[in-house]
Design a protein around this motif. Structure first.
Motif, PDB file in Angstrom:
ATOM      1  N   THR A  29      37.199  17.536  22.238  1.00  0.00           N
ATOM      2  CA  THR A  29      37.836  15.920  21.820  1.00  0.00           C
ATOM      3  C   THR A  29      37.089  15.864  22.169  1.00  0.00           C
ATOM      4  N   PRO A  30      36.950  14.165  21.115  1.00  0.00           N
ATOM      5  CA  PRO A  30      36.680  13.254  21.326  1.00  0.00           C
ATOM      6  C   PRO A  30      35.583  12.417  22.142  1.00  0.00           C
ATOM      7  N   ILE A  50      33.141  19.409  23.092  1.00  0.00           N
ATOM      8  CA  ILE A  50      32.042  19.060  21.748  1.00  0.00           C
ATOM      9  C   ILE A  50      33.460  18.262  20.644  1.00  0.00           C
ATOM     10  N   ILE A  52      33.631  15.806  17.159  1.00  0.00           N
ATOM     11  CA  ILE A  52      32.897  16.487  15.587  1.00  0.00           C
ATOM     12  C   ILE A  52      32.440  14.894  14.860  1.00  0.00           C
ATOM     13  N   GLY A  53      32.647  13.466  16.310  1.00  0.00           N
ATOM     14  CA  GLY A  53      32.188  12.622  15.640  1.00  0.00           C
ATOM     15  C   GLY A  53      33.098  11.944  15.944  1.00  0.00           C
ATOM     16  N   TYR A  62      35.023   9.775  16.080  1.00  0.00           N
ATOM     17  CA  TYR A  62      36.473   8.648  15.249  1.00  0.00           C
ATOM     18  C   TYR A  62      37.240   9.663  16.266  1.00  0.00           C
ATOM     19  N   VAL A  63      38.663   9.151  16.201  1.00  0.00           N
ATOM     20  CA  VAL A  63      40.465   9.786  16.687  1.00  0.00           C
ATOM     21  C   VAL A  63      41.366  11.084  16.048  1.00  0.00           C
ATOM     22  N   LEU A  64      41.197  11.904  15.916  1.00  0.00           N
ATOM     23  CA  LEU A  64      41.910  12.646  14.827  1.00  0.00           C
ATOM     24  C   LEU A  64      43.306  13.036  15.612  1.00  0.00           C
ATOM     25  N   GLY A  79      44.639  15.688  16.047  1.00  0.00           N
ATOM     26  CA  GLY A  79      44.761  16.415  17.662  1.00  0.00           C
ATOM     27  C   GLY A  79      42.903  17.754  17.490  1.00  0.00           C
ATOM     28  N   GLY A  80      43.144  18.274  17.847  1.00  0.00           N
ATOM     29  CA  GLY A  80      41.817  19.026  17.812  1.00  0.00           C
ATOM     30  C   GLY A  80      41.516  20.270  16.702  1.00  0.00           C
TER      31      GLY A  80
HETATM   32  N1  ADE Z   1      40.012  15.725  19.018  1.00  0.00           N
HETATM   33  C1  ADE Z   1      41.014  14.162  18.104  1.00  0.00           C
HETATM   34  N2  ADE Z   1      39.258  13.604  18.112  1.00  0.00           N
HETATM   35  C2  ADE Z   1      38.802  14.996  18.441  1.00  0.00           C
HETATM   36  C3  ADE Z   1      36.689  14.707  17.300  1.00  0.00           C
HETATM   37  N3  ADE Z   1      36.517  13.301  16.670  1.00  0.00           N
HETATM   38  N4  ADE Z   1      36.092  15.452  17.608  1.00  0.00           N
HETATM   39  C4  ADE Z   1      36.601  16.892  18.559  1.00  0.00           C
HETATM   40  N5  ADE Z   1      37.931  17.216  18.956  1.00  0.00           N
HETATM   41  C5  ADE Z   1      38.667  15.633  18.356  1.00  0.00           C
END
Ligand code: ADE
Length: 234
Positions: A87-88, A130, A132-133, A135-137, A139-140
């Motif tokens: 998760t972001p 956790i 990964i940075g 920014y928002v993607l 999905g996970g």
């Molecule tokens: N899901 C969406 N964005 C994410 C991110 N930046 N890191 C981890 N999970 C995410």
């Protein structure tokens, strides 16, 4: 080590696991990775896994029932060291976290999708969150793959050359020095003389100097965190 990945979109995860180092590590028995499709635990005829958020708002939220059912089934089979939710808003992934997780036996990684997952999943099941940075993607799934790759390449036997993970950027708190291959001169651009000298001490000294220089230029924050003695080479 075993990693169970729970996702609503296994199509994103599975092909990557069947490629390159991740594939080889599984073939060599270094790691077992099992992907679980959340829809297999969905509700009713349509295998529903998500619903609208209480209180309104955009997007769909992953429901408790499928995630609890999947994780409870896994937990009945073995003990897990961590249940990780990508998760972001989690703690930022670092090489140190990857190293720590590479020492565990069994991990569950939950990749959320849509707008998020019901908070009760996070409260009752998830032990670590956790990112990964910043920014928002969408999905996970991609973050889960990033985490898996960072962990697996640290496992003994995952990489052909046992040395290479140890000499990675960040591993000693420094970025990698520049690297070159043949030809020694390309379009007038020459490889630094020292690398062609055959003098291994001089080469190591040059690499260390370059690594410190690059780290100072690009990531001075890393130098503050690192004990200089960690860089010493014999
Ligand atoms: N899901 C969406 N964005 C994410 C991110 N930046 N890191 C981890 N999970 C995410």
């Amino acid at each position: 080590m075993r990693i169970d990945v729970i996702t609503a979109v296994p199509q994103i995860i599975t092909p990557v696991l069947q490629t390159s180092i991740l594939k080889k590590a599984q073939e060599r028995g270094v790691i077992e990775i099992v992907v679980h499709n959340l829809h297999d635990y969905g509700l009713g005829k349509y295998r529903q896994i998500d619903d609208v958020p209480f209180g309104g708002g955009a997007g769909m939220v992953i429901r408790c029932e499928p995630v609890f059912a999947c994780i409870e089934q896994l937990r009945a089979e073995r003990q897990y060291d961590e249940i990780i939710y990508m998760t972001p808003d989690g703690e930022r992934l670092t090489q140190g976290i990857a190293q720590e997780l590479s020492l565990k036996r069994n991990l569950i990684i939950l990749a959320g999708h849509y707008k998020g997952i019901d908070q009760r999943i996070r409260d009752a099941l998830v032990t670590r969150e956790i990112s990964i940075g910043d920014y928002v993607l969408s999905g996970g799934e991609l973050p889960a793959l990033v985490l898996i790759d960072a962990i697996v390449r640290l496992l003994p036997g995952a990489l052909g050359d046992a040395e290479s993970a140890l000499t990675d950027s960040f591993q000693a708190g420094l970025l990698d020095p520049p690297i070159y291959t043949r030809p020694a001169e390309f379009r007038g651009m020459k490889v630094p003389e020292v690398l062609l000298s055959g003098d291994h001490r001089a080469i190591e000294a040059w690499r260390l100097e370059q690594a410190i220089k690059k780290t100072a230029e690009r990531r001075p924050d890393l130098l503050e965190e690192t004990e200089p003695k960690q860089w010493q080479q014999d």
